[in-house]
Structures are given as C-alpha cells and as structure tokens.
Write a protein that holds these residues in place. Structure first.
Motif, PDB file in Angstrom:
ATOM      1  N   SER A 205      15.116  19.112 -16.288  1.00  0.00           N
ATOM      2  CA  SER A 205      14.546  18.999 -14.948  1.00  0.00           C
ATOM      3  C   SER A 205      13.113  19.514 -14.939  1.00  0.00           C
ATOM      4  O   SER A 205      12.214  18.898 -14.368  1.00  0.00           O
ATOM      5  N   LEU A 206      12.886  20.651 -15.583  1.00  0.00           N
ATOM      6  CA  LEU A 206      11.566  21.273 -15.607  1.00  0.00           C
ATOM      7  C   LEU A 206      11.444  22.093 -16.879  1.00  0.00           C
ATOM      8  O   LEU A 206      12.398  22.773 -17.284  1.00  0.00           O
ATOM      9  N   LEU A 207      10.278  22.032 -17.519  1.00  0.00           N
ATOM     10  CA  LEU A 207       9.956  22.904 -18.646  1.00  0.00           C
ATOM     11  C   LEU A 207       8.641  23.594 -18.324  1.00  0.00           C
ATOM     12  O   LEU A 207       7.660  22.930 -17.976  1.00  0.00           O
ATOM     13  N   VAL A 208       8.615  24.931 -18.448  1.00  0.00           N
ATOM     14  CA  VAL A 208       7.422  25.703 -18.125  1.00  0.00           C
ATOM     15  C   VAL A 208       7.076  26.612 -19.298  1.00  0.00           C
ATOM     16  O   VAL A 208       7.919  27.364 -19.787  1.00  0.00           O
ATOM     17  N   SER A 209       5.824  26.522 -19.749  1.00  0.00           N
ATOM     18  CA  SER A 209       5.277  27.449 -20.745  1.00  0.00           C
ATOM     19  C   SER A 209       4.512  28.522 -19.979  1.00  0.00           C
ATOM     20  O   SER A 209       3.485  28.244 -19.361  1.00  0.00           O
ATOM     21  N   MET A 210       5.005  29.766 -20.014  1.00  0.00           N
ATOM     22  CA  MET A 210       4.572  30.772 -19.052  1.00  0.00           C
ATOM     23  C   MET A 210       3.203  31.375 -19.336  1.00  0.00           C
ATOM     24  O   MET A 210       2.507  31.790 -18.408  1.00  0.00           O
ATOM     25  N   GLY A 211       2.799  31.464 -20.602  1.00  0.00           N
ATOM     26  CA  GLY A 211       1.565  32.185 -20.886  1.00  0.00           C
ATOM     27  C   GLY A 211       1.721  33.665 -20.590  1.00  0.00           C
ATOM     28  O   GLY A 211       2.789  34.252 -20.795  1.00  0.00           O
ATOM     29  N   ASN A 212       0.665  34.297 -20.057  1.00  0.00           N
ATOM     30  CA  ASN A 212       0.654  35.756 -19.875  1.00  0.00           C
ATOM     31  C   ASN A 212       1.393  36.236 -18.636  1.00  0.00           C
ATOM     32  O   ASN A 212       1.495  37.444 -18.415  1.00  0.00           O
ATOM     33  N   GLU A 213       1.857  35.327 -17.805  1.00  0.00           N
ATOM     34  CA  GLU A 213       2.600  35.699 -16.590  1.00  0.00           C
ATOM     35  C   GLU A 213       1.810  36.642 -15.690  1.00  0.00           C
ATOM     36  O   GLU A 213       2.388  37.544 -15.074  1.00  0.00           O
ATOM     37  N   SER A 214       0.526  36.440 -15.600  1.00  0.00           N
ATOM     38  CA  SER A 214      -0.259  37.343 -14.765  1.00  0.00           C
ATOM     39  C   SER A 214       0.159  37.247 -13.301  1.00  0.00           C
ATOM     40  O   SER A 214       0.110  38.233 -12.574  1.00  0.00           O
ATOM     41  N   MET A 215       0.601  36.064 -12.883  1.00  0.00           N
ATOM     42  CA  MET A 215       1.016  35.894 -11.493  1.00  0.00           C
ATOM     43  C   MET A 215       2.418  35.299 -11.405  1.00  0.00           C
ATOM     44  O   MET A 215       3.355  35.961 -10.994  1.00  0.00           O
ATOM     45  N   ILE A 216       2.578  34.036 -11.776  1.00  0.00           N
ATOM     46  CA  ILE A 216       3.920  33.447 -11.822  1.00  0.00           C
ATOM     47  C   ILE A 216       4.656  34.043 -13.018  1.00  0.00           C
ATOM     48  O   ILE A 216       4.162  34.020 -14.144  1.00  0.00           O
ATOM     49  N   SER A 217       5.840  34.567 -12.776  1.00  0.00           N
ATOM     50  CA  SER A 217       6.624  35.188 -13.842  1.00  0.00           C
ATOM     51  C   SER A 217       7.828  34.324 -14.198  1.00  0.00           C
ATOM     52  O   SER A 217       8.181  33.380 -13.470  1.00  0.00           O
ATOM     53  N   VAL A 218       8.460  34.653 -15.297  1.00  0.00           N
ATOM     54  CA  VAL A 218       9.709  33.995 -15.690  1.00  0.00           C
ATOM     55  C   VAL A 218      10.722  34.059 -14.556  1.00  0.00           C
ATOM     56  O   VAL A 218      11.377  33.068 -14.212  1.00  0.00           O
ATOM     57  N   THR A 219      10.855  35.240 -13.965  1.00  0.00           N
ATOM     58  CA  THR A 219      11.866  35.401 -12.920  1.00  0.00           C
ATOM     59  C   THR A 219      11.524  34.587 -11.676  1.00  0.00           C
ATOM     60  O   THR A 219      12.423  34.099 -10.977  1.00  0.00           O
ATOM     61  N   ASP A 220      10.238  34.404 -11.389  1.00  0.00           N
ATOM     62  CA  ASP A 220       9.858  33.526 -10.275  1.00  0.00           C
ATOM     63  C   ASP A 220      10.327  32.094 -10.525  1.00  0.00           C
ATOM     64  O   ASP A 220      10.865  31.428  -9.631  1.00  0.00           O
TER      65      ASP A 220
END
Length: 714
Positions: free
Chosen positions: A190-205
């Motif tokens: 459905s969705l694939l996200v490569s998070m990077g440094n998670e400065s704002m959007i986090s894994v848990t978000d």
C-alpha cells in the motif's frame, strides 16, 4: 533537537497524496533526479510535475522553472535534491509560495555530526513555526502504491502491484531491496516510506497513519533504532485494538548498552533481549531477516487470523511432509489425526497405493491427474479436527506454457481460489522454495488473486508468528499496568554508588520481601554472640559499599560449624580484605545461617537507557552466567506475566518438581518477585540495578540470600 510532537494521520493522508509535485534541483546530471522523474511518469502520476533549476532551461526533456515563484500554482509537495546549504533557503521560499509538504532527499545533516545537526535543527524549527511537514532529510522519499504517487529517488521497476502491506524503513539503501523482493514474490504494497533522519515525520507517525489507512492490513518495519519508545507503545496499543499486525526487523543484536558492570543481570541482559521483551509485550512480531519481514507481513495482510494451532497439511510430496512435520514441531504447531469421515473420503479420491493421514501426501499421481490435490484439499478443509490448512503448491518450474496449457493451468488455480475462499478454515498456500515467482506464477496471481508464501521454512516461521500474534490478540489484558508502587520507608543511606548487602537487606525487609536472617557485626565478640543466636552452620561475608564481588577479595566464608572455625574465618577474612583493599571503608561483617540445598534463582532489575527498568529471571548462583537461562520483561508487569516468565525458563522443570526437587509454589514465588518489581519501581529514577542472587526457593520457603543495590551516577 526541539521537543518531538506528533504528525497526525489526517495530515499524512494529505502528505502522501499530493496533487502536484515540484522536483527542486532537477537535472540530467543527477541519477536521483532522473529516477524520481521517471518514477512519476512511468507510474502515471496524474498531476503536474514541475522541474526547478535556475541554471538549466530543460531537464529530462522538459521545461524547467528558475524558482517556485515562477510556477503557475503553489505545489502540494516539494521534492528537494539540492546541496545542503541550499535546502533552508528553498524551504523558506516554498513556504512563502504556499507549499506545506516537503521530501528532503539531501544528506549532510545530523547523520554527519554536530554542524549537520545544527542545520537540521534550524530546518525543523522553521518548519514547525510555519506549519510545514518534512520527510527526511537524508531519505529517498515514498511510494504510495495505492494512489500511484511515486516521489522516490531510486529506480522502481514495474510491475508495481497495490496490496495490503505498508512498509516503513529506517534505511534508504535497503528500501529498494525490500521493494524488489516484494515485487518478485507478488507481495502487494500500500505504501513504502524511506524515513531518512526522522527530523519531523517519524516511523511511529507513519505507522499511526497506516493503522488508519483502509488499504493497509499489515505493517512491516525495518528499524535501526527506536527513537520514540512512548510513541511505539501507543501505536502498538492502537494496532492491537484495530487488529492490525505489525512485523518488525530490528537490527543491532550486539551487546552495546552501558550496563552496570557490578551485577550479573547486567552481564546477561543486553539490548537484543530487551528488544525481544518489549516487542513481545507490545504484540509486535519480531523477525530476523528481510525475507521473513516481507513474507510474514505479506501472509498477515492476506489471511484471516488463525484461530488455533491444529494444522492440516496437503502436499504432493512425502519428503515435504517430513520437512513440514519437523518445522511444525519447531513452531509448536500440532498435526492432529484426520477425522474418520475425512479419511474415508480421501481413500475414495487418492490412488490405492496412497495412505491418507496428516500430513497428507497425495503422491506424484498429480502428474497424471492434475485435479487430485485440489480435490483432496476440498475434503481436508472440512475436517473438524483442523484449525487451518497448509497447502503446498509447486510453482517453481520455469517452463514456458503455450496459450492452451496456460489457460488450463489458470483454470486449475481458479478452482483452487474457489476452494480457498469457500473454506471454513484459513488455507495457507506455500511454495517449496523462496525462488522468485516465474512469469507463469505471476499470471496465476494476477488472474486468481491468490497469495503464495515463499518457501517451506519461511512459510512455517510466518505461520508460527501469526499464531503467536493471534493468541496475543485473544489474551486478556489482565491486571492493569498502572498499579501504585509499593510504599517505601524513608531511606537513611544516601542514594549513590553501591550499597552494601547489609544496607540493601534492610530495605528488602522493610518492603516485606523475605530475607534470610542476619546480623551485622563489627567485632569478633559480636560475631560469636550472633552465632549463639542464629546457630551453626553459618555464613560470614564482608560488608562494604566498595566491595561488590566479595568472594574476589576473600570476603566470603561458608559452612562455618563451630566457634573455633568462626574465630579463624573472621580473623583470616579481615586480614585478606585489608591486604587486598587497604583503604576500603568496612561496615563490618554479615553473619547469617547457612541454608540447606534448594533451587537458586536470580531476580534482577536493571535500568535500560531507552525503556527504563527491565526485570530478568533465571537460575541463580553459579548457573546465572554459565547457562544464560533467562526470561526478560520491561516493567511494569503483573503477577500473571511473572508466572509466564518462570514457565519460559529451561529450568522451569525444576520449579515444577523434578530430579530430587520438590515442586515450588509458583503463585507464591510470582507474588514475591512481583513485590520486588514494585520495590524497584518505587525506588525512583536513581535506581540503576537491584539484584537478588540467589533467591532460594523450595516447597515451603522463599528467601533472599544475597542482594546488590546500585544507584545511577549523578
């Protein structure tokens, strides 16, 4: 970094569905730019894609704009691929132009050091002040397969099949490998996200968003670190409430935490055991390979929850039956006998040289009769002794089929799909190996909608984890984890360093935890008087906050049977300790009665830097580090969970009564350990470690024989 705050699922719903996109830094000289542009075009992003480059008039065969100000409209999403020093001015410009959502592919931020962290902090502060949402920096972007939105900086090869699995990764490089594996095994995303440094959007978000997303039925996480433990707890509770399984591959199994070196517990509880414990407590299925991550999440997203561990197996191979029997045992899955009516029907279907039983080998006669296995499956799915069925499918052959043969093949699998969908029990279709699907197999998936699990071993492990998850879902939450800590008396000794055993014993006694009797003495005469009160045989141990391991300096004497032996032991011990540690401050000597042989346990609580207090149970005394037989949980836990911990130990057979040991009252033992855990929680954030080793247990007695208490450094 500024204090973290949550990005809502509603905001991310808009973020992942932009109607227009600007590629900032678009150039033919950049592979990132070319791949992102081609991905958007190849998978038919329906809105406009604007290319921004102040130094080139064209890129990728299309017109460029010098800046966002030149665009005919504010864009929904800005995909930034410029050098690090240019990112902040561009975000400012985009915000002024009305853009609110950003993917920052650019690296050079907190991952490279202090100066990069400063730049990332500056970017984040501005984004929060202006109600912007950033993915990254240092990330490849995202692929919204459901909506065909693909702002992703690495190549995406077709086909891109939509499906029920959401994937969130803390790795840019592995994201493409995960995508390729999913494509090769027809695991729809459905969705694939490569998070990077998670400065704002986090894994848990993102997970929180996926829990709200109707097209996502299961979630796969690749985690290098756990940045927001409280948020992970929250979304795990939400996932359980919504019945959406989460599968996690958490890397970093080495022992890296700075544990207190004084306790045995610190030596046996490492990062990986704590991660195992917290995932278990949160109801998250943990795996240890990328293959298992995708295969388990794929099965979870394509099958209804499994209701029991009774499995029926249908295969065309006797060898596969043997392999699957072994694998089922590893996963604690039972293979019950088929019901008499099932056996009777199977005998009427199978060739006369076949012997029907579970696991079922329909034999190689399927080469002659291609419908044989499906007809046998139709019988087995109605067996009353079975909770679910494992059906082995042979789809590895790469022989191309002519159109007529292909249609016949499709017809067989369309009938199989009808059986699967009409079955009163879940049917898991598993291939022999983990090879990529052939063109023929892909056609079968496309035409029938069937889901094939890749490989016997991966498939059985996935089933085992889904059974565990289903049982965790069904289990009662039990006693609340919000109980008040035990009431503590005021502590007269400062909370610093390591307390002596004598000091720690007093604390245990005041908390109502059973402790072997003892006297702290400072002279030989006091020792002799204590011996008359306690009775021989006795144990004598030196007491000092500076001596954690007393036996290392000759500070322990056991089985003292007479006054003369006590005199000699006292004198010898005093000399040895003074020789080894001439400047150590001695509180005195602890004298206590020897106890008859019993079962010795370790009950240890240490503070994990991420999760807080962690409880560990295991065999104690000399066996603690030798056997490494431990069960671990993050506090708080209830008494029922402690009972489960005890039963997990390999040494649990001794607790239940075996080889000369009387059975222990596990309820009483669980209650004592529970009160130890409450004591540890009540001691507050200064506590580093509380360890009772050994806790002596037998049929009638539970008694702490030794205790170590260490406080955190200021």
């Amino acid at each position: 970094m500024p204090e973290r705050y949550h990005i809502s699922p509603e905001r991310l719903h808009t973020f992942f569905r932009p109607q227009s996109i600007a590629l900032i830094g678009a150039t033919d000289n950049s592979r990132w730019s070319l791949c992102t542009f081609e991905n958007l075009k190849r998978f038919e992003f329906p809105g406009p894609v604007y290319l921004i480059n102040p130094f080139r008039e064209t890129a990728h065969g299309e017109r460029t704009y010098k800046s966002l100000r030149d665009l005919p409209e504010p864009v929904d999403l800005a995909f930034i691929m410029v050098p690090t020093h240019s990112v902040f001015p561009i975000v400012q410009e985009a915000a002024a132009a009305g853009t609110r959502h950003f993917v920052v592919l650019t690296s050079g931020y907190s991952e490279v050091g202090a100066e990069g962290a400063r730049l990332e902090r500056e970017l984040l502060v501005f984004a929060r002040e202006h109600d912007l949402v950033l993915l990254g920096p240092n990330g490849n972007g995202f692929i919204n397969v459901t909506s065909r939105v693909t702002p992703y900086g690495l190549p995406i090869s077709p086909p891109l099949a939509a499906g029920p699995v959401g994937v969130v990764l803390q790795s840019g490089a592995l994201a493409s490998a995960v995508l390729a594996f999913a494509q090769a095994h027809a695991i729809g995303l459905s969705l694939l996200v490569s998070m990077g440094n998670e400065s704002m959007i986090s894994v848990t978000d993102v997970v929180d968003y996926l829990l709200e997303d109707e097209s996502t039925h299961s979630i796969a996480l690749f985690l290098e670190s756990i940045r927001h433990p409280d948020e992970l707890r929250r979304i795990a509770d939400k996932a359980r409430a919504r019945g959406k399984p989460i599968v996690a591959l958490k890397i970093g199994r080495s022992e890296t935490s700075a544990r207190t070196a004084l306790s045995h517990t610190g030596a046996i509880v490492g990062d990986d055991k704590v991660n195992d414990a917290i995932f278990r407590q949160l109801g998250i299925m943990r795996v240890h390979s990328l293959e298992d991550l995708l295969i388990t999440a794929g099965l979870a997203g394509n099958i209804q929850p499994l209701s029991g561990r009774r499995m029926g197996i249908v295969t065309p191979s006797g060898g596969a039956c043997d392999i699957l029997s072994d694998l089922a045992q590893d996963e604690e899955i039972t293979l019950p006998d088929f019901a008499p009516e099932t056996l009777a029907q199977l005998q009427s279907i199978l060739p006369p040289f076949s012997t029907p039983h579970n696991p079922l080998d329909v034999t190689g006669y399927i080469v002659v009769d291609g419908t044989l296995q499906s007809r046998a499956l139709e019988v087995v799915v109605r067996d009353p002794n079975i909770d679910f069925i494992f059906n082995l499918v042979s789809i590895e052959g790469n022989r191309p089929l002519d159109p007529v043969a292909l249609e016949n093949h499709v017809a067989l699998y369309q009938h199989l799909a009808e059986i699967v969908r009409g079955s009163p029990h879940p049917v898991v279709l598993v291939s022999n190996t983990c090879l990529d699907l052939t063109n023929t197999a892909r056609t079968l998936v496309e035409r029938t909608g069937l889901h094939f699990v890749a490989g016997l071993e991966h498939g059985m492990r996935a089933i085992g984890r889904l059974l565990w998850w289903a049982e965790a879902q069904q289990a009662s939450p039990g006693e609340s984890f919000t109980q008040e800590p035990i009431a503590l008396p005021s502590l007269s000794v400062p909370r610093r360093g390591t307390w002596s055993e004598a000091q720690a014993r007093v604390l245990l006694q005041q908390a109502g935890i059973p402790v072997v009797p003892g006297r702290l003495v400072t002279t030989l005469d006091e020792a002799l008087q204590a011996a008359q009160e306690l009775g021989f045989p006795l144990a004598l141990k030196v007491q000092s906050a500076e001596i954690a391991h007393k036996s290392d300096v000759g500070g322990v004497a056991l089985n003292i049977n007479s006054e003369e032996a006590l005199r000699q032991s006292y004198d010898t011990m005093h000399k040895r300790v003074r020789s080894a540690l001439p400047r150590a401050e001695l509180e005195g000597f602890l004298i206590s009665p020897m106890r008859s042989a019993g079962l010795e346990l370790l009950v240890g609580v240490i503070r994990d830097p991420l999760w807080g207090l962690v409880l560990s149970l295991g065999l104690g005394g000399i066996w603690t580090e030798a056997l490494q037989d431990t069960s671990v949980r993050v506090l708080p836990v209830n008494q029922e969970e402690i009972h489960s911990m005890l039963n997990e130990l390999r040494g649990a057979v001794l607790l239940r009564g075996s080889r000369g040991h009387h059975a222990v009252n596990l309820d009483a033992l669980s209650q004592v350990i529970y009160h130890i855990s409450l004591l540890a929680q009540g001691l507050g954030p200064e506590l580093a470690a509380l360890e009772i080793n050994p806790l002596l247990v037998d049929a009638t007695t539970i008694e702490a024989l030794d205790v170590l208490l260490t406080w955190q450094e200021p």
